[in-house]
Design a protein around this motif. Structure first.
Motif, PDB file in Angstrom:
ATOM      1  N   GLU A 283       0.804  -1.220   0.000  1.00 13.63           N
ATOM      2  CA  GLU A 283       0.000   0.000   0.000  1.00 13.63           C
ATOM      3  C   GLU A 283       0.838   1.272   0.000  1.00 13.63           C
ATOM      4  O   GLU A 283       0.523   2.238  -0.701  1.00 13.63           O
ATOM      5  N   LEU A 284       1.904   1.309   0.797  1.00 21.02           N
ATOM      6  CA  LEU A 284       2.660   2.558   0.947  1.00 21.02           C
ATOM      7  C   LEU A 284       3.263   3.086  -0.362  1.00 21.02           C
ATOM      8  O   LEU A 284       3.192   4.291  -0.619  1.00 21.02           O
ATOM      9  N   PRO A 285       3.856   2.226  -1.208  1.00 18.94           N
ATOM     10  CA  PRO A 285       4.412   2.780  -2.459  1.00 18.94           C
ATOM     11  C   PRO A 285       3.375   3.459  -3.337  1.00 18.94           C
ATOM     12  O   PRO A 285       3.715   4.354  -4.123  1.00 18.94           O
ATOM     13  N   LYS A 286       2.099   3.070  -3.214  1.00 19.89           N
ATOM     14  CA  LYS A 286       1.055   3.709  -4.016  1.00 19.89           C
ATOM     15  C   LYS A 286       0.881   5.171  -3.616  1.00 19.89           C
ATOM     16  O   LYS A 286       0.412   5.985  -4.420  1.00 19.89           O
ATOM     17  N   LYS A 287       1.228   5.505  -2.369  1.00 22.16           N
ATOM     18  CA  LYS A 287       1.022   6.854  -1.850  1.00 22.16           C
ATOM     19  C   LYS A 287       2.283   7.719  -1.921  1.00 22.16           C
ATOM     20  O   LYS A 287       2.268   8.881  -1.501  1.00 22.16           O
ATOM     21  N   ALA A 288       3.360   7.139  -2.424  1.00 23.89           N
ATOM     22  CA  ALA A 288       4.640   7.861  -2.407  1.00 23.89           C
ATOM     23  C   ALA A 288       4.683   8.976  -3.448  1.00 23.89           C
ATOM     24  O   ALA A 288       4.180   8.834  -4.565  1.00 23.89           O
ATOM     25  N   ILE A 289       5.274  10.077  -3.059  1.00 24.62           N
ATOM     26  CA  ILE A 289       5.517  11.209  -3.962  1.00 24.62           C
ATOM     27  C   ILE A 289       7.020  11.274  -4.199  1.00 24.62           C
ATOM     28  O   ILE A 289       7.815  11.249  -3.247  1.00 24.62           O
ATOM     29  N   ARG A 290       7.443  11.350  -5.476  1.00 26.39           N
ATOM     30  CA  ARG A 290       8.866  11.395  -5.801  1.00 26.39           C
ATOM     31  C   ARG A 290       9.347  12.840  -5.818  1.00 26.39           C
ATOM     32  O   ARG A 290       8.753  13.686  -6.476  1.00 26.39           O
ATOM     33  N   TYR A 291      10.436  13.074  -5.093  1.00 27.12           N
ATOM     34  CA  TYR A 291      11.072  14.385  -5.086  1.00 27.12           C
ATOM     35  C   TYR A 291      12.518  14.236  -5.540  1.00 27.12           C
ATOM     36  O   TYR A 291      13.168  13.222  -5.242  1.00 27.12           O
ATOM     37  N   ARG A 292      12.984  15.244  -6.246  1.00 30.02           N
ATOM     38  CA  ARG A 292      14.410  15.341  -6.565  1.00 30.02           C
ATOM     39  C   ARG A 292      14.900  16.639  -5.968  1.00 30.02           C
ATOM     40  O   ARG A 292      14.470  17.726  -6.372  1.00 30.02           O
TER      41      ARG A 292
END
Length: 369
Positions: A283-292
């Motif tokens: 479940e958690l990876p579905k909610k992840a936001i990618r930042y650089r």
């Protein structure tokens, strides 16, 4: 579905009995006194007697403590001293046709010794679960060979043991259709399936994650002429997070059938943190936001997700942190993520959406936090 305690309660009321005691202290710490007394009667250990003097301790038919009763449970050796009002034979005659819950051991030989020990332990725990609702005899173990009997440390005489195939056992009991609990089934278990007279739970412990053997049990039954409804148990539409232990699968079924609980709640109540972490990892990876940030990549989730997931996954804060570390995720409060989004610019990198923050903006964020 009535439990044994319900049947016992009705039998007492038919005789005008509204409270019952015991001539010993053994039931005083019991959580379900009527159930435990009824179990002893069904197994022929005792009966209900009318006694001349009230017992020191008694309970009403809801299990609440009362001052005493002229009716008490006592061993059968007391039948020459007191008047018997409910015998084991009379109580057994009132038992409804509860379904069988079958553990099929035809694949016993495919397991290691450690896995066989786990099967025996889980079957023993299944007996304990069924004893809380029914009598325990509803637990049937088929293909029960001599090795199983030697390794099983539970009350072998209080469960139903059949050395031959499951289909043979079913035919002897007049059962021609079963529900097979199969995590690879297409359909989900529902109330429409509770009318069958037997549930086949399997008899498989898979510590290696490679034995997709449950469907083979269904194929064997179908070849023998038994109709099989393959059903799976899910948690919010997915089998991940559903306990895979035989006794916990049985517990989910019992909570649904006897207590009338919805599937998600039944799964939650039988879940352990181990099972909950399985689902959390998905479940958690579905909610992840990618930042650089200054060329470095981060995946961030909201810290508040713990409160959301803990409502239907049996997770503790330490489980949440453990999964974050395993997945290399960062948890930030929602308000901080909102500020990050204001400072960042969306950009597609390698086909994925990133929010890019320059070093100067990142330093400003840290200063303002």
């Amino acid at each position: 579905m009535k439990t044994l305690a319900d049947v016992f309660r009705e039998a007492l009321r038919e005789r005008g009995i509204d409270s019952i005691g015991a001539l010993s202290k053994r039931f005083r710490k019991s959580k379900n006194k009527l159930q435990d007394i009824a179990i002893e009667i069904v197994h022929g250990k005792g009966a209900v007697f009318r006694i001349p003097e009230k017992t020191a301790v008694a309970w009403d038919l809801n299990g609440n403590r009362v001052e005493g009763s002229h009716y008490a449970y006592a061993p059968l050796c007391m039948k020459d001293r007191f008047e018997m009002v409910l015998s084991p034979e009379e109580l057994r005659s009132k038992l409804p046709g509860w379904p069988y819950f079958i553990v099929d051991l035809q694949l016993w030989h495919r397991h290691t010794q450690k896995e066989k020990s786990k099967i025996c332990l889980q079957i023993n725990q299944c007996y304990g679960l069924l004893r809380d609702y029914f009598t325990g005899k509803e637990l049937a173990v088929t293909w029960a060979n001599e090795e199983f009997k030697r390794m099983f440390n539970g009350p072998l005489g209080r469960i139903t043991v059949h050395e031959g195939p499951t289909a043979e056992f079913l035919r002897r009991k007049g059962v021609d259709e079963v529900v097979l609990l199969d995590p690879w089934a297409d359909e989900v278990l529902s109330e429409r399936d509770f009318d069958v007279r037997a549930f086949v739970i399997g008899g498989i412990v898979d510590t290696g994650g490679e034995k997709k053997l449950t469907p083979k049990i269904g194929e064997e039954l179908e070849r023998a002429g038994i109709r099989v409804r393959r059903r799976k148990i899910v948690l919010k539409g997915d089998v991940i997070g559903v306990p895979d232990r035989i006794n916990r699968v049985l517990g989910i079924i019992l909570k649904m059938i006897v207590e009338g609980k919805p599937m998600d709640l039944a799964v939650y109540e039988m879940q352990e943190p181990l099972h909950a972490r399985w689902r959390l990892r998905k479940e958690l990876p579905k909610k992840a936001i990618r930042y650089r940030v200054d060329g470095k990549d981060f995946r961030v989730v909201e810290k508040e997700l713990f409160d959301e997931y803990s409502q239907w996954l049996k997770i503790r804060w330490e489980d949440f942190v453990k999964v974050l570390r395993e997945l290399d995720l960062v948890a930030l409060e929602r308000r901080k993520i909102h500020r990050l989004n204001k400072l960042s610019n969306p950009r597609i990198i390698r086909g994925k959406l990133y929010r890019v923050i320059l070093l100067k903006k990142a330093a400003m964020l840290c200063y303002n936090c």
